[in-house]
Scaffold this motif. Sequence first.
Motif, PDB file in Angstrom:
ATOM      1  N   GLY A 361       0.810  -1.211   0.000  1.00  0.00           N
ATOM      2  CA  GLY A 361       0.000   0.000   0.000  1.00  0.00           C
ATOM      3  C   GLY A 361       0.843   1.261   0.000  1.00  0.00           C
ATOM      4  N   GLY A 362       0.160   2.394   0.091  1.00  0.00           N
ATOM      5  CA  GLY A 362       0.837   3.680   0.089  1.00  0.00           C
ATOM      6  C   GLY A 362       1.452   4.005   1.435  1.00  0.00           C
ATOM      7  N   PHE A 363       2.197   5.099   1.450  1.00  0.00           N
ATOM      8  CA  PHE A 363       2.906   5.499   2.659  1.00  0.00           C
ATOM      9  C   PHE A 363       1.950   5.635   3.837  1.00  0.00           C
ATOM     10  N   ASP A 364       2.425   5.148   5.003  1.00  0.00           N
ATOM     11  CA  ASP A 364       1.621   5.253   6.207  1.00  0.00           C
ATOM     12  C   ASP A 364       2.555   5.383   7.405  1.00  0.00           C
ATOM     13  N   THR A 365       1.988   5.669   8.560  1.00  0.00           N
ATOM     14  CA  THR A 365       2.778   5.801   9.791  1.00  0.00           C
ATOM     15  C   THR A 365       2.278   4.847  10.865  1.00  0.00           C
ATOM     16  N   THR A 366       1.631   3.768  10.458  1.00  0.00           N
ATOM     17  CA  THR A 366       1.176   2.778  11.419  1.00  0.00           C
ATOM     18  C   THR A 366       2.351   1.986  11.973  1.00  0.00           C
ATOM     19  N   GLU A 367       2.064   1.146  12.945  1.00  0.00           N
ATOM     20  CA  GLU A 367       3.134   0.409  13.624  1.00  0.00           C
ATOM     21  C   GLU A 367       3.918  -0.478  12.677  1.00  0.00           C
ATOM     22  N   GLU A 368       3.253  -1.097  11.716  1.00  0.00           N
ATOM     23  CA  GLU A 368       3.952  -1.999  10.810  1.00  0.00           C
ATOM     24  C   GLU A 368       4.876  -1.259   9.846  1.00  0.00           C
ATOM     25  N   TRP A 369       4.723   0.062   9.737  1.00  0.00           N
ATOM     26  CA  TRP A 369       5.570   0.860   8.850  1.00  0.00           C
ATOM     27  C   TRP A 369       6.802   1.424   9.547  1.00  0.00           C
ATOM     28  N   ARG A 370       6.876   1.363  10.858  1.00  0.00           N
ATOM     29  CA  ARG A 370       7.897   2.131  11.568  1.00  0.00           C
ATOM     30  C   ARG A 370       9.316   1.681  11.232  1.00  0.00           C
ATOM     31  N   PHE A 371       9.549   0.370  11.069  1.00  0.00           N
ATOM     32  CA  PHE A 371      10.904  -0.103  10.776  1.00  0.00           C
ATOM     33  C   PHE A 371      11.350   0.331   9.375  1.00  0.00           C
ATOM     34  N   PHE A 372      10.450   0.177   8.419  1.00  0.00           N
ATOM     35  CA  PHE A 372      10.788   0.616   7.065  1.00  0.00           C
ATOM     36  C   PHE A 372      11.022   2.118   7.016  1.00  0.00           C
ATOM     37  N   ASN A 373      10.138   2.880   7.633  1.00  0.00           N
ATOM     38  CA  ASN A 373      10.286   4.341   7.604  1.00  0.00           C
ATOM     39  C   ASN A 373      11.605   4.778   8.233  1.00  0.00           C
ATOM     40  N   ALA A 374      11.948   4.179   9.378  1.00  0.00           N
ATOM     41  CA  ALA A 374      13.182   4.578  10.066  1.00  0.00           C
ATOM     42  C   ALA A 374      14.410   4.234   9.232  1.00  0.00           C
ATOM     43  N   LEU A 375      14.411   3.068   8.602  1.00  0.00           N
ATOM     44  CA  LEU A 375      15.585   2.664   7.815  1.00  0.00           C
ATOM     45  C   LEU A 375      15.637   3.374   6.469  1.00  0.00           C
ATOM     46  N   TYR A 376      14.499   3.449   5.801  1.00  0.00           N
ATOM     47  CA  TYR A 376      14.524   3.976   4.443  1.00  0.00           C
ATOM     48  C   TYR A 376      14.715   5.493   4.421  1.00  0.00           C
ATOM     49  N   TYR A 377      13.898   6.207   5.154  1.00  0.00           N
ATOM     50  CA  TYR A 377      13.957   7.663   5.063  1.00  0.00           C
ATOM     51  C   TYR A 377      15.145   8.250   5.828  1.00  0.00           C
ATOM     52  N   CYS A 378      15.469   7.660   6.993  1.00  0.00           N
ATOM     53  CA  CYS A 378      16.581   8.202   7.787  1.00  0.00           C
ATOM     54  C   CYS A 378      17.907   7.520   7.481  1.00  0.00           C
TER      55      CYS A 378
END
Length: 455
Positions: A361-378
């Motif tokens: 799915g599209g970008f989200d900030t739910t719990e299941e997205w936190r690891f990807f968001n932290a690694l990918y964006y930061c």
Amino acid sequence: MTASVPAIAVPAFALTWWLGCYLVGRDPTRALLWRAGAALVAYAIAVAAWSLAPGSGIAQLLICVPALCWAGVSVGLLPPEVPEHRQVNRGWPVLALVFLVLAAALPGVGKLVALAPLAGGMALLLRYRDQARPSSLPSALTAAAILYTLGLVVMLGPIDLGPPIVVLAAIGIDLLLMGYLVAVADAVDLGERLLPDLRRSLLAAVLAVLLCGGPAALTMLAAPGLGAVRVLQFVLLAAVLSAVGLAGQLRAGLDQLAFGSDDRLRQNRSVLLRAADALPRRRGRHQMPVLDAEEFRRLTRRALDDFGDVGRLLRNPLAELPAVDRRLAARGPGAADQPLVRAAELRAVLGEHVARLRPAGGFDTTEEWRFFNALYYCGVMGLRPYQRGPQPEGLDRDARRAVDWFRRYVPRRSMHRWQAEGAAMVAAQLWRDLIATDPRWLTGAGAATRRQPVR
């Protein structure tokens, strides 16, 4: 001034000043290397002060400063998992300042109070010696610390064991050993080789001492009553050996001055120079299969932290992964011999495995997205949401939303924790691919340990 004073003081000053600069130059972002470098540079300044005014109060105080820095080294070597790690590393600067003031206020033997933080730091390091890497490091550092303490007692106490300058030189040997052990610990932690890079820098330092140290010593002998001349000779040595120990940083600074208006040229040179500096520090390919699961996980986390730094990626042992070799083979003959290409392929492999963490799915900030968001964006994109000022231009809508989300709702500590947990997931993926495609990782000494899954 007798002939023995400059003959001993100049080499002692030169070698310790060089090693202090070399440690900082290895990686200026690591606090441990700064603490060890400060201990060595403080000793070098103490040697210069003692040769100018033997037994003076300032010289006695300066010879105690390495003990306070060495205490910082000992607590900096504590494993991050140790409960006291965070507290003692935060409290060490304050404690060191307090004991420095006490040492300055107390006369003679009273200055030995500076040894108290060192004793406490070494006691902590020995307490957790079973978790240290390498395992022999705490014992070796303790032996050197004991010899340093004895030398300091002889220098400041009523004991007479010969000319003070000889005892001062013996203390320098202990500090050189301490610096070498810290370099070993740093190389082990990063999964790098030490000796080729150290040998090259040492050879340059020896040549500098022969070319500049000899004339400096002769100048001191020719003008024994001119303190200004001796100070200038030590300053000359310090400048030359700083250029040797901090060669990489000096080149970067010169490029900034010479090519400040040409960003592309400066960036291209920076990449090439970092790659050149990384080559002597790369671990041999034959050492890759002996990595255990824990070290593999740690190196994966470090590679993700260094995603945007070609030099550090090239030094990482994961650059020899079979997955990287397969990608290089697909590029055609000769690609495997190009260091920059290998670093680029390691980056591509890491990016692919980070992408596997992305939920559907599209970008989200739910719990299941936190690891990807932290690694990918930061990590992969290199965004710094907690830094003031504008982010890089050209960010898409998802990246801007991610930056805003981190700034508003995610504490920095949580982001770092998610990065660590996400890196462990990436390491687990890499590990499974590795043992499925490369049978070398299932044979040889320690195979039972290497079969343990990376969580």
